[in-house]
Design an enzyme around this catalytic site. Structure first.
Site, PDB file in Angstrom:
ATOM      1  N   CYS A  52     -17.440  13.639  -1.156  1.00  0.00           N
ATOM      2  CA  CYS A  52     -17.568  14.961  -1.781  1.00  0.00           C
ATOM      3  C   CYS A  52     -18.368  15.927  -0.916  1.00  0.00           C
ATOM      4  O   CYS A  52     -18.049  17.109  -0.840  1.00  0.00           O
ATOM      5  CB  CYS A  52     -18.204  14.821  -3.162  1.00  0.00           C
ATOM      6  SG  CYS A  52     -17.683  13.358  -4.060  1.00  0.00           S
ATOM      7  N   ASP A  84     -20.804  10.736  -8.496  1.00  0.00           N
ATOM      8  CA  ASP A  84     -20.534  10.350  -9.880  1.00  0.00           C
ATOM      9  C   ASP A  84     -19.357   9.398  -9.997  1.00  0.00           C
ATOM     10  O   ASP A  84     -19.372   8.460 -10.798  1.00  0.00           O
ATOM     11  CB  ASP A  84     -20.248  11.601 -10.720  1.00  0.00           C
ATOM     12  CG  ASP A  84     -21.531  12.270 -11.180  1.00  0.00           C
ATOM     13  OD1 ASP A  84     -22.559  12.063 -10.526  1.00  0.00           O
ATOM     14  OD2 ASP A  84     -21.490  12.978 -12.189  1.00  0.00           O
ATOM     15  N   CYS A 125     -20.613  17.564  -4.737  1.00  0.00           N
ATOM     16  CA  CYS A 125     -20.421  16.663  -5.871  1.00  0.00           C
ATOM     17  C   CYS A 125     -21.209  17.158  -7.090  1.00  0.00           C
ATOM     18  O   CYS A 125     -22.190  17.880  -6.981  1.00  0.00           O
ATOM     19  CB  CYS A 125     -20.830  15.243  -5.496  1.00  0.00           C
ATOM     20  SG  CYS A 125     -20.188  14.006  -6.653  1.00  0.00           S
ATOM     21  N   ASP A 126     -20.778  16.669  -8.250  1.00  0.00           N
ATOM     22  CA  ASP A 126     -21.082  17.261  -9.558  1.00  0.00           C
ATOM     23  C   ASP A 126     -22.483  17.828  -9.766  1.00  0.00           C
ATOM     24  O   ASP A 126     -22.642  18.936 -10.264  1.00  0.00           O
ATOM     25  CB  ASP A 126     -20.857  16.217 -10.654  1.00  0.00           C
ATOM     26  CG  ASP A 126     -19.419  15.771 -10.748  1.00  0.00           C
ATOM     27  OD1 ASP A 126     -18.651  16.002  -9.786  1.00  0.00           O
ATOM     28  OD2 ASP A 126     -19.052  15.180 -11.760  1.00  0.00           O
ATOM     29  N   LYS A 127     -23.514  17.047  -9.472  1.00  0.00           N
ATOM     30  CA  LYS A 127     -24.861  17.480  -9.853  1.00  0.00           C
ATOM     31  C   LYS A 127     -25.505  18.334  -8.788  1.00  0.00           C
ATOM     32  O   LYS A 127     -26.564  18.929  -9.032  1.00  0.00           O
ATOM     33  CB  LYS A 127     -25.756  16.257 -10.126  1.00  0.00           C
ATOM     34  CG  LYS A 127     -25.213  15.339 -11.198  1.00  0.00           C
ATOM     35  CD  LYS A 127     -24.941  16.071 -12.491  1.00  0.00           C
ATOM     36  CE  LYS A 127     -24.175  15.222 -13.488  1.00  0.00           C
ATOM     37  NZ  LYS A 127     -22.795  14.888 -13.117  1.00  0.00           N
ATOM     38  N   CYS A 197     -13.549  15.863  -6.130  1.00  0.00           N
ATOM     39  CA  CYS A 197     -12.395  15.420  -6.912  1.00  0.00           C
ATOM     40  C   CYS A 197     -11.512  16.625  -7.256  1.00  0.00           C
ATOM     41  O   CYS A 197     -12.015  17.691  -7.623  1.00  0.00           O
ATOM     42  CB  CYS A 197     -12.854  14.733  -8.181  1.00  0.00           C
ATOM     43  SG  CYS A 197     -13.803  13.245  -7.857  1.00  0.00           S
ATOM     44  N   SER A 475     -17.041  12.753 -18.089  1.00  0.00           N
ATOM     45  CA  SER A 475     -16.623  13.274 -16.796  1.00  0.00           C
ATOM     46  C   SER A 475     -15.763  14.500 -17.047  1.00  0.00           C
ATOM     47  O   SER A 475     -15.126  14.631 -18.099  1.00  0.00           O
ATOM     48  CB  SER A 475     -15.788  12.218 -16.093  1.00  0.00           C
ATOM     49  OG  SER A 475     -14.911  12.832 -15.189  1.00  0.00           O
TER      50      SER A 475
HETATM   51 FE1  FES Z   1     -17.949  13.776  -6.296  1.00  0.00          FE
HETATM   52 FE2  FES Z   1     -15.951  13.722  -8.135  1.00  0.00          FE
HETATM   53  S1  FES Z   1     -17.194  12.082  -7.436  1.00  0.00           S
HETATM   54  S2  FES Z   1     -16.770  15.396  -7.050  1.00  0.00           S
END
Ligand code: FES
Length: 560
Positions: A52, A84, A125-127, A197, A475
């Site tokens: 990511c 994640d 990535c997400d966080k 993702c 998610s």
């Molecule tokens: Fe990093 Fe989905 S695991 S954006």
């Protein structure tokens, strides 16, 4: 010329008594000339844990060139990344939301300890995007963020796929619906390279939020990680930071209540991730803006959902980019009077000015972004539910399910693992409401995302027939009748802790309700008998986190 532009770094590097400090910089090749310029951080959320953010360290070199061209001296530092998608379904996921706070704290730590005059944030990535934006709001010094971009679409037998297909394939394989060879083919080809993702899951949603809040350059959220546009935006972002320092424009000048209303409107119109609710609350908390769950529901009710992206729809961020990205969505909302056009952004211009200047590609786009007059749904993609099971609130992604009302018996589990096992063993029946509790901010701790369970439910063909409620999270790739962020959480004695197998649960997204069909006296009796379980962790990061973290209805921020 802004007289304050070197104020912070002068305190650390100016004057004869700071000669030792300058000696440290000179040891790295910096000159007096470099030190006389504004010294700025380039905060890169980076490690080799996953794809990511893997390209961001390279892009930080381009950001540095942009900073130098604008008359600054850049210093790169890294913040951690929890991937994640890898942590999902394991104890590791407990560290995911924790990492948001660590990212914000890391930026505060490095920027303030070294007196930087501003910073550029690079996140994927997400966080990492919310963590960086929390730091921007908290430090309130000139700063700007660039989101790192999505991965390209994966491929399975000629069809584009994302990681969501692999999670769901696990459930399908457990039911004998697909072969081991097909599962392997998906595993090998779902993520073709660097980037986040592919669908409008949490990372790409937060990418859109960087633009919608006015903290990133227009158009910078949607180019894929490997698109050359990323290089252009990295350079321009570095340069834009120096303009922000020059004019003295700070994040809290940008992060007004109206800016959050804009972000929530884009979130609702796009059907983005429920995690954005938590993250926007947390960024608002850091900015000193009073934002509540009620604001989300109010805006959801007035905002049509116009974007057709996975997990609820068909397309990926790559596709959205080709038709115009965030500016396309924002232009439609602005023209309909749904955005505040007069709020200032990191360009030094208003949202309206930015959108007037932004050139959209002249390509058909209504298969991905519809006109406001012909939306996919008349209201927003997320609803806030309240009721006897969630007095403080809960969140449902209505864009990820066709079902608006579900009534069924509770199947109660005290951890994600217990629930996952029951689903894989075929113990969940049509109409059940799977309850996963003690997974909240304090109880988990860390509010794990239930993608493994929700994907297994969908993979077994029960997606629109079984509901799930939890004090944990989902998610961005989750779909089905899934209610998360139930607050107060079980660990502090919220009503979800009082549920027993067979209790009738009613999820009513039409009326914004989440209830258990029990008399008040029965709930009170159970509450009187309830004893909170001891904390799961006695030492270390998770113990510290569990002690300080607030309710999900407040963004699960750390209270001091
Ligand atoms: Fe990093 Fe989905 S695991 S954006």
């Amino acid at each position: 010329m802004n007289p304050d532009k070197k104020k912070r770094s002068n305190l650390i590097y100016g004057g004869y008594e700071k000669a030792p400090n300058r000696a440290f910089l000179k040891a790295m090749g910096l000159t007096d000339d470099d030190i006389a310029k504004p010294i700025v951080g380039v905060a890169v959320a980076w490690n080799e844990a996953g794809p990511c953010n893997i390209h961001l360290l390279g892009l930080s070199n381009v950001v540095k060139e942009g900073v130098r061209s604008g008359g600054g001296t850049p210093r790169v530092f890294t913040a951690p990344v929890v991937i994640d998608g890898i942590a999902m379904g394991s104890e590791g996921m407990k560290y995911s939301l924790v990492s948001r706070e660590i990212v914000a704290n890391t930026v505060e730590l490095v920027v303030n300890a070294h007196g930087y005059d501003g910073f550029v944030a690079l996140a994927g990535c997400d966080k990492t995007p919310p963590g960086m934006m929390m730091a921007m709001a908290r430090l309130n010094i000139p700063s700007i963020i660039m989101y790192g971009g999505t991965t390209l679409p994966g491929n399975f037998k000629g069809k584009p796929i994302t990681i969501q297909d692999v999670y769901e394939a696990v459930g399908a394989y457990s039911k004998g619906k697909i072969t081991a060879e097909d599962l392997r083919l998906m595993e090998d080809n779902a993520i073709p390279g660097p980037g986040t993702c592919g669908g409008l899951y949490t990372a790409n949603t937060m990418g859109l939020m960087t633009e919608a809040l006015g903290l990133a350059l227009p158009g910078s959220a949607s180019p894929p990680a490997v698109d050359s546009a990323r290089v252009k935006y990295a350079y321009e972002t570095g340069k834009a930071l120096m303009s922000l320092i020059e004019i003295g424009l700070k994040p809290r000048d940008i992060l007004t209540f109206e800016a959050f209303e804009n972000a929530i409107t884009v979130l609702m119109a796009s059907g983005g991730s429920t995690n954005a609710v938590l993250h926007l609350l947390a960024i608002a908390y850091e900015a000193g803006v009073k934002l509540t769950l009620d604001d989300f529901d109010r805006i959801s009710q007035r905002t049509p959902e116009i974007v057709n992206m996975k997990p609820g729809g068909e397309y990926a961020m790559y596709d959205l980019h080709r038709v115009g990205g965030a500016p396309l969505i924002m232009k439609k909302l602005l023209e309909a009077g749904l955005l505040h056009g007069d709020v200032i952004t990191v360009t030094g211009k208003t949202v309206k000015q930015n959108l007037e200047e932004y050139k959209l590609p002249n390509v058909p786009h209504e298969h991905i972004v519809r006109p406001i007059s012909n939306p996919f749904n008349p209201t927003g993609g997320i609803r806030i539910l309240k009721g006897s099971l969630a007095p403080e609130g809960a969140v449902i992604k209505v864009s990820a399910t066709k079902v608006r009302y579900h009534k069924g018996p509770a199947r109660v589990f005290n951890s994600e693992e217990e629930a996952f096992k029951a689903v894989l063993e075929g113990k969940i029946q049509e109409n059940d409401v799977v309850v996963i509790r003690y997974e909240g901010p304090k109880g988990g701790p860390g509010m794990r995302e239930m993608l493994a369970v929700t994907s297994a439910i969908v993979g077994q063909g029960l997606g629109e027939k079984v509901a799930l409620i939890t004090d944990g999270r989902f998610s961005g790739a989750t779909r089905g009748i899934m209610v998360g962020h139930v607050a107060p959480e079980a660990a502090v004695g919220g009503p979800i802790a009082l549920l027993r197998d067979g209790d009738t649960i009613i999820i009513d997204a039409n009326n914004g309700r989440l209830d258990v069909d029990l008399p008040q006296e029965e709930l009170k009796k159970r509450a009187d008998e309830f004893t909170p379980p001891p904390p799961k962790y006695k030492s270390g990061l998770l113990a510290q986190y569990a002690r300080l973290v607030s309710s999900s209805s407040l963004g699960a921020v750390l209270l001091t």
